[in-house]
Write a protein that holds these residues in place. Structure first.
Motif, short mmCIF file in Angstrom:
data_model
loop_
_atom_site.label_atom_id
_atom_site.label_comp_id
_atom_site.label_asym_id
_atom_site.label_seq_id
_atom_site.Cartn_x
_atom_site.Cartn_y
_atom_site.Cartn_z
N TYR A 137 38.95 35.75 43.70
CA TYR A 137 38.15 36.93 43.41
C TYR A 137 36.72 36.82 43.93
N GLU A 138 36.27 35.60 44.16
CA GLU A 138 34.86 35.42 44.51
C GLU A 138 34.63 35.55 46.01
N ASN A 139 35.68 35.39 46.81
CA ASN A 139 35.60 35.63 48.25
C ASN A 139 36.76 36.54 48.63
N LEU A 140 36.59 37.81 48.30
CA LEU A 140 37.67 38.77 48.45
C LEU A 140 38.00 39.00 49.92
N SER A 141 39.28 38.89 50.25
CA SER A 141 39.77 39.21 51.59
C SER A 141 40.41 40.58 51.56
#
Length: 346
Positions: free
Chosen positions: A60-64
């Motif tokens: 969730y913290e580096n959403l692709s």
């Protein structure tokens, strides 16, 4: 735990709430714990326009880039996740809405899940809506003899009292101005004159049309984590928040470099601790909350206890009080989720 091997838990985080980013951090902490467990999960993301997306990276913290999805009822007591082409992605047995504030703690997502008939972790529509509203919470608690801090309610279209009038009515030269239906201390200000009050009201009204004004008390700030499963309701030991600068606002809560310190557990007289724990459980029950809540307290120098507020979906970040209090008691995040799933399925 064999029952858990056959279920799939959907985790929903994000939303158009002002607490969007905190929600993502809470959900990531939960996912990190579940990835080493026997619990199958599907991470879903409500973007800032409340569109539902599938998170395929488990991050969730580096959403692709993610595909748009929809939850639908397939048959009696069966629910599936579909992509935009109508193709079934997987079955969803229940949902954990890890959503803070508006859309998550106010009954909105709960109403959506109720319409779909999907079981979920956390409080019901009514309990969520009441607990989200600080004024309604005070009314409920006062009717049961649970002490709360004196307050003044101000609506956007009402005439605004002067600082001197509020200070006199609340018997305090320092006041707190709060949105009545926000969490994470968003929009909260501490004021001690008319100029500060005017600025604080403008800021708070950006987040809510109803405000709560309270006296600033010289108190200890304590928190109790409540855990309800299929067989019992338990209160944790007490955690304490100590701020050496300012007050426990949004930055102090979520900036790891802040001056706020958490003491888990904190030192309390055993009678005071038991009374606070009893109030926590009584508050949880009074609002008909389910599964989890965090009840926040003020304790004065002469041991007067006030319930400040209750959170039906407290933070689950790596330095949030709720998971840390249960971790101290030997209950991991995985254990917590397992208990809630069993409670829902029961």
């Amino acid at each position: 735990m064999n029952q858990l091997n056959s279920i799939n838990l959907a985790i929903i985080a994000g939303s158009a709430s002002s607490e969007h980013d905190v929600s993502l951090r809470s959900a990531q902490t939960i996912i990190d714990a579940l990835q080493a467990s026997h619990i199958s999960f599907t991470p879903l993301y409500l973007d800032k326009n409340n569109n539902l997306l599938l998170i395929e990276s488990n991050n969730y913290e580096n959403l692709s880039p993610s595909k748009s999805v929809v939850l639908k009822k397939h048959a009696m007591n069966e629910h599936f996740l579909y992509d935009s082409d109508g193709t079934i992605i997987n079955k969803i047995d229940l949902v954990f809405p890890v959503l803070h504030g508006q859309y998550g703690e106010d009954g909105a997502i709960q109403g959506y899940l109720e319409i779909l008939g999907i079981p979920y972790i956390g409080s019901s529509i009514t309990a969520s809506a009441i607990a989200m509203d600080k004024e309604l919470t005070k009314i409920y608690l006062k009717s049961l003899g649970i002490p709360t801090v004196p307050h003044y309610i101000l609506h956007r279209d009402a005439s605004i009292p002067s600082y001197n009038t509020l200070s006199e009515n609340l018997n305090s030269v320092v006041l707190f101005v709060k949105p009545a239906r926000c969490g994470s201390s968003i929009g909260v200000s501490k004021v001690s004159n008319q100029e500060e009050l005017t600025i604080a009201l403008q800021e708070a009204f950006r987040h809510d049309g109803k405000l709560l004004i309270e006296p600033a008390l010289n108190v200890r700030e304590l928190e109790i984590a409540v855990l309800e499963d299929a067989t019992s309701i338990q209160a944790s030991s007490a955690g304490e928040i100590v701020c050496t600068q300012g007050f426990y606002d949004y930055t102090q809560k979520y900036d790891t470099s802040s001056s706020a310190k958490l003491y888990i557990p904190t030192q309390l007289n055993s009678e005071i601790l038991q009374q606070i724990q009893n109030y926590a459980i009584k508050t949880h029950k009074a609002l008909n909350c389910r599964h989890l809540s965090r009840v926040d307290f003020f304790l004065t120098g002469d041991n007067q206890i006030y319930v400040n507020e209750i959170n039906t979906l407290p933070g689950f970040t790596s330095h949030s009080m709720y998971p840390l209090l249960w971790q101290h008691a030997g209950v991991s995040i995985t254990d917590l989720v397992s208990r809630w799933i069993h409670s829902v399925l029961a």
